[in-house]
Design a protein around this motif. Sequence first.
Motif, PDB file in Angstrom:
ATOM      1  N   MET A  26      30.078  83.001 146.077  1.00  0.00           N
ATOM      2  CA  MET A  26      30.630  84.139 146.797  1.00  0.00           C
ATOM      3  C   MET A  26      30.523  83.961 148.305  1.00  0.00           C
ATOM      4  O   MET A  26      31.359  84.456 149.070  1.00  0.00           O
ATOM      5  CB  MET A  26      29.912  85.425 146.360  1.00  0.00           C
ATOM      6  N   ALA A  27      29.447  83.249 148.728  1.00  0.00           N
ATOM      7  CA  ALA A  27      29.262  83.056 150.175  1.00  0.00           C
ATOM      8  C   ALA A  27      30.418  82.270 150.753  1.00  0.00           C
ATOM      9  O   ALA A  27      30.904  82.572 151.858  1.00  0.00           O
ATOM     10  CB  ALA A  27      27.936  82.336 150.443  1.00  0.00           C
ATOM     11  N   MET A  28      30.879  81.248 150.024  1.00  0.00           N
ATOM     12  CA  MET A  28      32.005  80.452 150.505  1.00  0.00           C
ATOM     13  C   MET A  28      33.242  81.325 150.686  1.00  0.00           C
ATOM     14  O   MET A  28      33.961  81.226 151.688  1.00  0.00           O
ATOM     15  CB  MET A  28      32.321  79.311 149.536  1.00  0.00           C
ATOM     16  N   ILE A  29      33.473  82.175 149.694  1.00  0.00           N
ATOM     17  CA  ILE A  29      34.665  83.026 149.774  1.00  0.00           C
ATOM     18  C   ILE A  29      34.566  84.004 150.937  1.00  0.00           C
ATOM     19  O   ILE A  29      35.529  84.210 151.683  1.00  0.00           O
ATOM     20  CB  ILE A  29      34.859  83.781 148.443  1.00  0.00           C
ATOM     21  N   ASN A  30      33.382  84.598 151.099  1.00  0.00           N
ATOM     22  CA  ASN A  30      33.199  85.544 152.205  1.00  0.00           C
ATOM     23  C   ASN A  30      33.371  84.857 153.561  1.00  0.00           C
ATOM     24  O   ASN A  30      34.006  85.400 154.483  1.00  0.00           O
ATOM     25  CB  ASN A  30      31.817  86.189 152.114  1.00  0.00           C
ATOM     26  N   ASN A  31      32.792  83.668 153.676  1.00  0.00           N
ATOM     27  CA  ASN A  31      32.931  82.931 154.931  1.00  0.00           C
ATOM     28  C   ASN A  31      34.393  82.594 155.216  1.00  0.00           C
ATOM     29  O   ASN A  31      34.887  82.774 156.344  1.00  0.00           O
ATOM     30  CB  ASN A  31      32.122  81.634 154.891  1.00  0.00           C
ATOM     31  N   ALA A  32      35.073  82.084 154.189  1.00  0.00           N
ATOM     32  CA  ALA A  32      36.474  81.703 154.375  1.00  0.00           C
ATOM     33  C   ALA A  32      37.344  82.921 154.651  1.00  0.00           C
ATOM     34  O   ALA A  32      38.277  82.871 155.468  1.00  0.00           O
ATOM     35  CB  ALA A  32      36.976  80.957 153.143  1.00  0.00           C
ATOM     36  N   LEU A  33      37.032  84.040 153.992  1.00  0.00           N
ATOM     37  CA  LEU A  33      37.803  85.258 154.225  1.00  0.00           C
ATOM     38  C   LEU A  33      37.637  85.736 155.669  1.00  0.00           C
ATOM     39  O   LEU A  33      38.609  86.128 156.325  1.00  0.00           O
ATOM     40  CB  LEU A  33      37.366  86.345 153.251  1.00  0.00           C
ATOM     41  N   SER A  34      36.395  85.690 156.174  1.00  0.00           N
ATOM     42  CA  SER A  34      36.173  86.093 157.568  1.00  0.00           C
ATOM     43  C   SER A  34      36.916  85.163 158.521  1.00  0.00           C
ATOM     44  O   SER A  34      37.472  85.602 159.536  1.00  0.00           O
ATOM     45  CB  SER A  34      34.677  86.100 157.892  1.00  0.00           C
ATOM     46  N   GLY A  35      36.954  83.853 158.171  1.00  0.00           N
ATOM     47  CA  GLY A  35      37.681  82.902 159.013  1.00  0.00           C
ATOM     48  C   GLY A  35      39.166  83.154 159.006  1.00  0.00           C
ATOM     49  O   GLY A  35      39.840  83.074 160.050  1.00  0.00           O
ATOM     50  N   ALA A  36      39.711  83.477 157.833  1.00  0.00           N
ATOM     51  CA  ALA A  36      41.148  83.749 157.735  1.00  0.00           C
ATOM     52  C   ALA A  36      41.512  85.014 158.519  1.00  0.00           C
ATOM     53  O   ALA A  36      42.534  85.063 159.217  1.00  0.00           O
ATOM     54  CB  ALA A  36      41.551  83.888 156.271  1.00  0.00           C
ATOM     55  N   LEU A  37      40.652  86.041 158.375  1.00  0.00           N
ATOM     56  CA  LEU A  37      40.920  87.280 159.107  1.00  0.00           C
ATOM     57  C   LEU A  37      40.819  87.067 160.621  1.00  0.00           C
ATOM     58  O   LEU A  37      41.626  87.612 161.394  1.00  0.00           O
ATOM     59  CB  LEU A  37      39.937  88.372 158.658  1.00  0.00           C
ATOM     60  N   ALA A  38      39.843  86.287 161.053  1.00  0.00           N
ATOM     61  CA  ALA A  38      39.692  85.993 162.481  1.00  0.00           C
ATOM     62  C   ALA A  38      40.896  85.216 163.000  1.00  0.00           C
ATOM     63  O   ALA A  38      41.390  85.469 164.109  1.00  0.00           O
ATOM     64  CB  ALA A  38      38.405  85.200 162.723  1.00  0.00           C
ATOM     65  N   ALA A  39      41.385  84.266 162.179  1.00  0.00           N
ATOM     66  CA  ALA A  39      42.559  83.496 162.580  1.00  0.00           C
ATOM     67  C   ALA A  39      43.776  84.407 162.707  1.00  0.00           C
ATOM     68  O   ALA A  39      44.617  84.229 163.604  1.00  0.00           O
ATOM     69  CB  ALA A  39      42.833  82.381 161.572  1.00  0.00           C
ATOM     70  N   GLN A  40      43.868  85.405 161.831  1.00  0.00           N
ATOM     71  CA  GLN A  40      44.978  86.355 161.923  1.00  0.00           C
ATOM     72  C   GLN A  40      44.942  87.141 163.234  1.00  0.00           C
ATOM     73  O   GLN A  40      45.966  87.333 163.886  1.00  0.00           O
ATOM     74  CB  GLN A  40      44.933  87.329 160.734  1.00  0.00           C
ATOM     75  N   VAL A  41      43.737  87.592 163.622  1.00  0.00           N
ATOM     76  CA  VAL A  41      43.602  88.329 164.886  1.00  0.00           C
ATOM     77  C   VAL A  41      43.973  87.430 166.062  1.00  0.00           C
ATOM     78  O   VAL A  41      44.682  87.851 166.986  1.00  0.00           O
ATOM     79  CB  VAL A  41      42.166  88.876 165.045  1.00  0.00           C
ATOM     80  N   ALA A  42      43.503  86.179 166.033  1.00  0.00           N
ATOM     81  CA  ALA A  42      43.811  85.246 167.115  1.00  0.00           C
ATOM     82  C   ALA A  42      45.302  84.952 167.183  1.00  0.00           C
ATOM     83  O   ALA A  42      45.888  84.869 168.273  1.00  0.00           O
ATOM     84  CB  ALA A  42      43.027  83.949 166.917  1.00  0.00           C
ATOM     85  N   LEU A  43      45.932  84.795 165.994  1.00  0.00           N
ATOM     86  CA  LEU A  43      47.386  84.574 165.961  1.00  0.00           C
ATOM     87  C   LEU A  43      48.142  85.790 166.494  1.00  0.00           C
ATOM     88  O   LEU A  43      49.146  85.660 167.194  1.00  0.00           O
ATOM     89  CB  LEU A  43      47.830  84.267 164.523  1.00  0.00           C
ATOM     90  N   SER A  44      47.627  86.970 166.174  1.00  0.00           N
ATOM     91  CA  SER A  44      48.260  88.197 166.666  1.00  0.00           C
ATOM     92  C   SER A  44      48.181  88.273 168.193  1.00  0.00           C
ATOM     93  O   SER A  44      49.148  88.674 168.852  1.00  0.00           O
ATOM     94  CB  SER A  44      47.581  89.418 166.040  1.00  0.00           C
ATOM     95  N   ALA A  45      47.020  87.866 168.753  1.00  0.00           N
ATOM     96  CA  ALA A  45      46.867  87.874 170.213  1.00  0.00           C
ATOM     97  C   ALA A  45      47.833  86.891 170.865  1.00  0.00           C
ATOM     98  O   ALA A  45      48.472  87.199 171.888  1.00  0.00           O
ATOM     99  CB  ALA A  45      45.428  87.538 170.602  1.00  0.00           C
ATOM    100  N   SER A  46      47.971  85.698 170.278  1.00  0.00           N
ATOM    101  CA  SER A  46      48.900  84.706 170.820  1.00  0.00           C
ATOM    102  C   SER A  46      50.338  85.178 170.716  1.00  0.00           C
ATOM    103  O   SER A  46      51.150  84.975 171.637  1.00  0.00           O
ATOM    104  CB  SER A  46      48.740  83.365 170.081  1.00  0.00           C
ATOM    105  N   SER A  47      50.672  85.821 169.603  1.00  0.00           N
ATOM    106  CA  SER A  47      52.048  86.316 169.443  1.00  0.00           C
ATOM    107  C   SER A  47      52.338  87.407 170.480  1.00  0.00           C
ATOM    108  O   SER A  47      53.455  87.498 171.001  1.00  0.00           O
ATOM    109  CB  SER A  47      52.256  86.844 168.025  1.00  0.00           C
ATOM    110  N   GLN A  48      51.328  88.247 170.779  1.00  0.00           N
ATOM    111  CA  GLN A  48      51.500  89.272 171.807  1.00  0.00           C
ATOM    112  C   GLN A  48      51.720  88.636 173.177  1.00  0.00           C
ATOM    113  O   GLN A  48      52.567  89.077 173.969  1.00  0.00           O
ATOM    114  CB  GLN A  48      50.266  90.186 171.837  1.00  0.00           C
ATOM    115  N   ASN A  49      50.966  87.567 173.447  1.00  0.00           N
ATOM    116  CA  ASN A  49      51.128  86.855 174.716  1.00  0.00           C
ATOM    117  C   ASN A  49      52.535  86.270 174.845  1.00  0.00           C
ATOM    118  O   ASN A  49      53.186  86.396 175.888  1.00  0.00           O
ATOM    119  CB  ASN A  49      50.094  85.736 174.842  1.00  0.00           C
ATOM    120  N   ILE A  50      52.986  85.628 173.783  1.00  0.00           N
ATOM    121  CA  ILE A  50      54.312  85.001 173.812  1.00  0.00           C
ATOM    122  C   ILE A  50      55.400  86.066 173.950  1.00  0.00           C
ATOM    123  O   ILE A  50      56.386  85.879 174.675  1.00  0.00           O
ATOM    124  CB  ILE A  50      54.521  84.155 172.544  1.00  0.00           C
TER     125      ILE A  50
END
Length: 457
Positions: A1-25
């Motif tokens: 479960m730890a792997m899934i939780n870690n990966a899920l947090s990483g995916a969600l963080a990547a989504q926020v970062a992608l959203s910030a970049s899309s806003q910049n563009i």
Amino acid sequence: MAMINNALSGALAAQVALSASSQNIANLQTKGYTRQAALLTAVGPDSSPRSSGNGVQVSSLVRFSDGYKSQAMWRAASELGAHSQTQPYLSQLESVMGDETASLSAGIDQFFGALNAVAGDPGSTPLRQQVLTSASLMSERFNGLNNVFNAQLQSVRNQRSAIVDSANAQIATIARLNRQISEAQAGGLSASSMIDARDQAIDSLASKMGLEVSDNADGTRDVSLKTGQSLVLGSMHGTLKAAPTATSPQEFSLSFAGTSYVLDPSKLGGQLGGLAKYEAEKLTPLQQDIADIARQIAEKTNAQLALGFKPDGSGGTPLFDFNPGSNADMLKVTGGFVAADLAFSADGAPGDTGNLQKLVALKSQPITVGSIGSVLLSDADTQLVGKLGVDSQLNKAALKTTQTVRTQSVDDWQSTSGVNQDEEAVNLVEYQNMYQANLKVISVANALFDATLAMMG
């Protein structure tokens, strides 16, 4: 479960970062937009000795803003505003006063040329009439230039009133945005777009007057004049006013929290300060200089005519009327004055030109002009035009310098806060890879989990 939780947090963080970049563009061409980025922070392990950590979190959205560069940009806007507003007025006066066919020098030369021409035949009615005609034309040149001065004075004051109205709107906007930013940050919400709007309002206000800007812990910004009076304190703001009074054609004041302060517009900086300095240091003195020349021409000519005699033997009478401060008729030929009233004779004898010669000699006599001191009448206008040309060139040089400084300061701000298309393209690829990698971890974790269940079954 730890792997899934870690990966899920990483995916969600990547989504926020992608959203910030899309806003910049999306805001690549938006003026005043400050780029953002997700600040990622590792989540530490729990109490288990075998825990390597609990993934990643987006601790905040970072605005790439440099307060020093913003302040430099606002200072440059103020300097540019001071010089840009005055140059059109200087150029207009330089064009009008320097025109070969309409200058005061040409009018004065024609008047004294007509006096000199009549010396050969002092009894000639056409030549005497030419003196009156040239006197009238010279007067019209003085009056026309005085009208230009008065039109500029009115334009400067109207422009300053319009700038004050616009400044009040921006001052109120800054105070309103201060309140909204403080409330948003207190609620944990992003206020980036509001901060950008506030900075744009401050930048526009800075072009109108010199400002001091300071940051507060709650996210608000206080704005004050260079002379110390507050314009904005948190969500409170003052109101500027420009209105005529009993002692001034346009008095500036600032009302804040029930208290009113009289301001010296020449010390405000920016467009308001530039216009005030132009009026006080250039336009008004130059108008007075021209009035000084007109007055002394009238006084000297009238005084000399009073010492002569008309063809009928009677004493001379004034040729000019000088009306200080008048618009259309500051200088004019005395009403009812005719060619036979010109007192050219020094002793009353027919054909004598003794007084006429003294009238012609007035052109080479000194007069006193406020800004240049004692100068020959024939040289007065030329020296004033030359001084005006120097002032105009100095302002043009200062304007060019401040334009360069402003451009550099904006470019410097852009290098930190502006959106870089290439950089954002790289970020998109990196955060896309991060997102896909975390999904792959989730897939692997699911496969391992399924294998474990199968083994236990």
